[in-house]
Design an enzyme around this catalytic site. Sequence first.
Site, PDB file in Angstrom:
ATOM      1  N   TYR A   1      51.935  45.044  34.447  1.00 43.38           N
ATOM      2  CA  TYR A   1      50.487  44.800  34.412  1.00 43.38           C
ATOM      3  C   TYR A   1      50.169  43.688  33.405  1.00 43.38           C
ATOM      4  CZ  TYR A   1      45.653  45.384  32.969  1.00 43.38           C
ATOM      5  OH  TYR A   1      44.353  45.125  32.621  1.00 43.38           O
TER       6      TYR A   1
ATOM      7  N   SER B   1      37.423  43.383  25.592  1.00 46.74           N
ATOM      8  CA  SER B   1      37.123  43.392  27.027  1.00 46.74           C
ATOM      9  C   SER B   1      36.161  44.525  27.368  1.00 46.74           C
ATOM     10  CB  SER B   1      38.432  43.584  27.803  1.00 46.74           C
ATOM     11  OG  SER B   1      38.158  43.948  29.139  1.00 46.74           O
TER      12      SER B   1
ATOM     13  N   GLN C   1      33.367  40.718  25.555  1.00 43.61           N
ATOM     14  CA  GLN C   1      33.529  40.081  26.868  1.00 43.61           C
ATOM     15  C   GLN C   1      32.847  40.946  27.914  1.00 43.61           C
ATOM     16  OE1 GLN C   1      36.015  41.380  29.414  1.00 43.61           O
ATOM     17  NE2 GLN C   1      34.958  40.029  30.859  1.00 43.61           N
TER      18      GLN C   1
ATOM     19  N   TYR D   1      31.789  41.998  31.764  1.00 39.43           N
ATOM     20  CA  TYR D   1      31.760  42.065  33.226  1.00 39.43           C
ATOM     21  C   TYR D   1      30.511  42.855  33.562  1.00 39.43           C
ATOM     22  CZ  TYR D   1      36.778  40.838  33.788  1.00 39.43           C
ATOM     23  OH  TYR D   1      38.000  40.213  33.802  1.00 39.43           O
TER      24      TYR D   1
ATOM     25  N   THR E   1      32.841  36.283  31.650  1.00 42.98           N
ATOM     26  CA  THR E   1      33.968  35.831  32.478  1.00 42.98           C
ATOM     27  C   THR E   1      33.477  35.591  33.899  1.00 42.98           C
ATOM     28  OG1 THR E   1      35.484  37.096  31.098  1.00 42.98           O
ATOM     29  CG2 THR E   1      36.289  36.474  33.276  1.00 42.98           C
TER      30      THR E   1
ATOM     31  N   ARG F   1      47.598  41.354  42.309  1.00 41.41           N
ATOM     32  CA  ARG F   1      48.755  41.393  41.409  1.00 41.41           C
ATOM     33  C   ARG F   1      49.831  42.206  42.129  1.00 41.41           C
ATOM     34  NH1 ARG F   1      44.739  41.992  36.971  1.00 41.41           N
ATOM     35  NH2 ARG F   1      43.293  40.311  37.542  1.00 41.41           N
TER      36      ARG F   1
ATOM     37  N   LYS G   1      33.723  31.944  30.177  1.00 43.24           N
ATOM     38  CA  LYS G   1      35.195  31.935  30.289  1.00 43.24           C
ATOM     39  C   LYS G   1      35.594  31.874  31.751  1.00 43.24           C
ATOM     40  CE  LYS G   1      39.181  34.878  29.064  1.00 43.24           C
ATOM     41  NZ  LYS G   1      39.580  35.552  30.299  1.00 43.24           N
TER      42      LYS G   1
ATOM     43  N   HIS H   1      42.398  32.854  33.736  1.00 44.96           N
ATOM     44  CA  HIS H   1      42.663  34.278  33.584  1.00 44.96           C
ATOM     45  C   HIS H   1      44.172  34.521  33.464  1.00 44.96           C
ATOM     46  CE1 HIS H   1      39.859  37.847  34.190  1.00 44.96           C
ATOM     47  NE2 HIS H   1      41.003  38.462  33.929  1.00 44.96           N
TER      48      HIS H   1
ATOM     49  N   ASP I   1      42.628  28.821  27.166  1.00 41.48           N
ATOM     50  CA  ASP I   1      43.712  29.806  27.132  1.00 41.48           C
ATOM     51  C   ASP I   1      44.610  29.618  28.343  1.00 41.48           C
ATOM     52  OD1 ASP I   1      42.778  31.264  29.368  1.00 41.48           O
ATOM     53  OD2 ASP I   1      41.787  32.780  28.149  1.00 41.48           O
TER      54      ASP I   1
ATOM     55  N   GLY J   1      49.033  30.470  28.853  1.00 39.31           N
ATOM     56  CA  GLY J   1      50.386  29.953  28.640  1.00 39.31           C
ATOM     57  C   GLY J   1      50.757  29.663  27.198  1.00 39.31           C
ATOM     58  N   ILE J   2      49.889  29.994  26.249  1.00 40.28           N
ATOM     59  CA  ILE J   2      50.215  29.714  24.837  1.00 40.28           C
ATOM     60  C   ILE J   2      51.262  30.730  24.370  1.00 40.28           C
ATOM     61  CG2 ILE J   2      49.333  29.655  22.465  1.00 40.28           C
ATOM     62  CD1 ILE J   2      47.806  27.567  23.895  1.00 40.28           C
TER      63      ILE J   2
ATOM     64  N   GLY K   1      46.364  35.799  25.308  1.00 40.18           N
ATOM     65  CA  GLY K   1      46.297  37.131  25.921  1.00 40.18           C
ATOM     66  C   GLY K   1      47.650  37.804  25.764  1.00 40.18           C
ATOM     67  N   ARG K   2      48.609  37.377  26.607  1.00 43.16           N
ATOM     68  CA  ARG K   2      49.914  38.059  26.606  1.00 43.16           C
ATOM     69  C   ARG K   2      50.628  37.957  25.261  1.00 43.16           C
ATOM     70  NH1 ARG K   2      49.277  35.590  31.468  1.00 43.16           N
ATOM     71  NH2 ARG K   2      49.301  36.911  33.341  1.00 43.16           N
TER      72      ARG K   2
HETATM   73  C1  FMN Z   1      46.879  42.474  30.713  1.00 49.82           C
HETATM   74  C2  FMN Z   1      45.741  41.494  30.746  1.00 49.82           C
HETATM   75  C3  FMN Z   1      44.451  41.959  30.883  1.00 49.82           C
HETATM   76  C4  FMN Z   1      43.376  41.060  30.879  1.00 49.82           C
HETATM   77  N1  FMN Z   1      42.092  41.527  30.939  1.00 49.82           N
HETATM   78  C5  FMN Z   1      41.060  40.658  30.865  1.00 49.82           C
HETATM   79  C6  FMN Z   1      39.725  41.133  30.844  1.00 49.82           C
HETATM   80  O1  FMN Z   1      39.470  42.333  30.858  1.00 49.82           O
HETATM   81  N2  FMN Z   1      38.725  40.215  30.800  1.00 49.82           N
HETATM   82  C7  FMN Z   1      38.971  38.855  30.769  1.00 49.82           C
HETATM   83  O2  FMN Z   1      38.037  38.066  30.718  1.00 49.82           O
HETATM   84  N3  FMN Z   1      40.237  38.393  30.759  1.00 49.82           N
HETATM   85  C8  FMN Z   1      41.279  39.244  30.802  1.00 49.82           C
HETATM   86  N4  FMN Z   1      42.554  38.776  30.785  1.00 49.82           N
HETATM   87  C9  FMN Z   1      42.788  37.326  30.700  1.00 49.82           C
HETATM   88  C10 FMN Z   1      42.926  36.879  29.238  1.00 49.82           C
HETATM   89  O3  FMN Z   1      41.715  37.009  28.532  1.00 49.82           O
HETATM   90  C11 FMN Z   1      43.365  35.418  29.156  1.00 49.82           C
HETATM   91  O4  FMN Z   1      42.499  34.612  29.921  1.00 49.82           O
HETATM   92  C12 FMN Z   1      44.805  35.193  29.613  1.00 49.82           C
HETATM   93  O5  FMN Z   1      45.616  36.283  29.247  1.00 49.82           O
HETATM   94  C13 FMN Z   1      45.351  33.910  28.994  1.00 49.82           C
HETATM   95  O6  FMN Z   1      46.653  33.671  29.399  1.00 49.82           O
HETATM   96  P1  FMN Z   1      47.934  34.095  28.538  1.00 49.82           P
HETATM   97  O7  FMN Z   1      48.133  35.548  28.775  1.00 49.82           O
HETATM   98  O8  FMN Z   1      49.016  33.262  29.116  1.00 49.82           O
HETATM   99  O9  FMN Z   1      47.635  33.809  27.079  1.00 49.82           O
HETATM  100  C14 FMN Z   1      43.631  39.655  30.771  1.00 49.82           C
HETATM  101  C15 FMN Z   1      44.945  39.213  30.616  1.00 49.82           C
HETATM  102  C16 FMN Z   1      45.996  40.110  30.594  1.00 49.82           C
HETATM  103  C17 FMN Z   1      47.395  39.578  30.404  1.00 49.82           C
END
Ligand code: FMN
Length: 395
Positions: free
Chosen positions: A25, A107, A128, A130, A156, A165, A253, A277, A308, A310-311, A331-332
């Site tokens: 996930y 989130s 954030q 929704y 977002t 996914r 975003k 995302h 954001d 890929g960082i 994020g990750r």
């Molecule tokens: C597990 C996971 C859950 C995410 N949930 C949300 C979310 O609830 N709301 C949102 O705007 N972005 C969400 N994102 C996107 C992140 O905010 C971000 O845009 C993205 O992870 C950036 O890429 P990176 O993971 O390569 O850094 C999520 C990303 C991941 C990996």
Amino acid sequence: MPHALNIEDLRRRARRRLPRVVFDYIDGGADGEVTLRENCRAFEDVTFRPRCAVVPGSCGLDTTVLGSRLAFPLILGPVGSSRLFHPGGEPAAARAAGAAGLIYVLSTLSGSRLEDVKAASSGPVWYQLYLCGGRDVASAAIARARAAGYSALVVTIDTPVAGLRERDFRNGITDILTRRPLPVLRHSAQFLSRPGWLAGFLRDGGLMRFPNIVLPDGPMAYADVGAALEQSAVCWDDLRWIREQWNGPIVIKGVHTADDARRAVDAGAEALVVSNHGGRQLDGVPATLRVLPEVVSAVAGQVEILLDGGIRRGSDIVKALCLGARCVLVGRAYAYGLAAGGEEGVSDAIRILRTDLTRTLKLLGCPSMSELNGAFVDVPAAWARVSPAALGERT
Ligand SMILES: Cc1cc2nc3c(=O)[nH]c(=O)nc-3n(C[C@H](O)[C@H](O)[C@H](O)COP(=O)(O)O)c2cc1C
């Protein structure tokens, strides 16, 4: 356990600690995961042009975003369901961000009450949004965020429906979310093989509801997310409504193009996040780094531009700043840390990126973040809708 050297080390630890469905996930993306891979690969396509024999004594890393001071240009972006990665996931990440002098973005799809998360951090926290559950439900969350002291609202706009996914479905997400014994039992091996995670998950209350999406019959259930997102896609009209509800700064975003960037400015945004995302929504859009110069050029300094996607290293942050971002979100990178070791794991991720950043600036011969500009990098000729040189000096 020895300190992790890089984000990939944290990713490997996360994989060892989490059941497959939870790890994937975090780790996975939409469809063929082309955009997910491209986000990371694009950083490899951009190369540095260092200035040698000018090693600065110390590097200034701090910056401001929407008036808040950050120890370095990094924000922990919104990551839904963080409580699944580690007990108390959201407050733990917020605490680590605050302690490091960074902003945390909570989130809407979090498993912790927004008030508790704000209270956990010593730094600024953004919410954030929704529109799950519709405008009345969102309005109540916005009022709570305001009362709790959140300093910006992140809207977002790239999620009119959840991306496909594929890994989630192959790992049995549909069966697992039914919570019925028989379908869940089919996938029990992946949970039983991770007893440490399972014990923490059960202690923390098991499969969660979303305490910041309060429907007439109580907090929304996990299984209802997909349908709720689909029924509550944000459109530009909603942004006008949100502007009336929230008198603080709004960050939009999910911007990929010059056109949407200009619309976001017209809708009253104070900042934009160039984001796809993390490759979890529309597969096949270009890497965010690649579209950043187009967006920077379109808004011509009217709002702050964040990026954001890929960082994974401090050098990635430097490249994004050279191409015009004021700051980046991850994020990750921190979600792996959270999964690997809770708050300490998030602090590890932050330490790795900060140390990388200082080293990269020194190797580049740049005394401070504010002096980074397009002259420090080369981008492939095929990218050039807008040349980095045309971005001029950072101000
Ligand atoms: C597990 C996971 C859950 C995410 N949930 C949300 C979310 O609830 N709301 C949102 O705007 N972005 C969400 N994102 C996107 C992140 O905010 C971000 O845009 C993205 O992870 C950036 O890429 P990176 O993971 O390569 O850094 C999520 C990303 C991941 C990996």
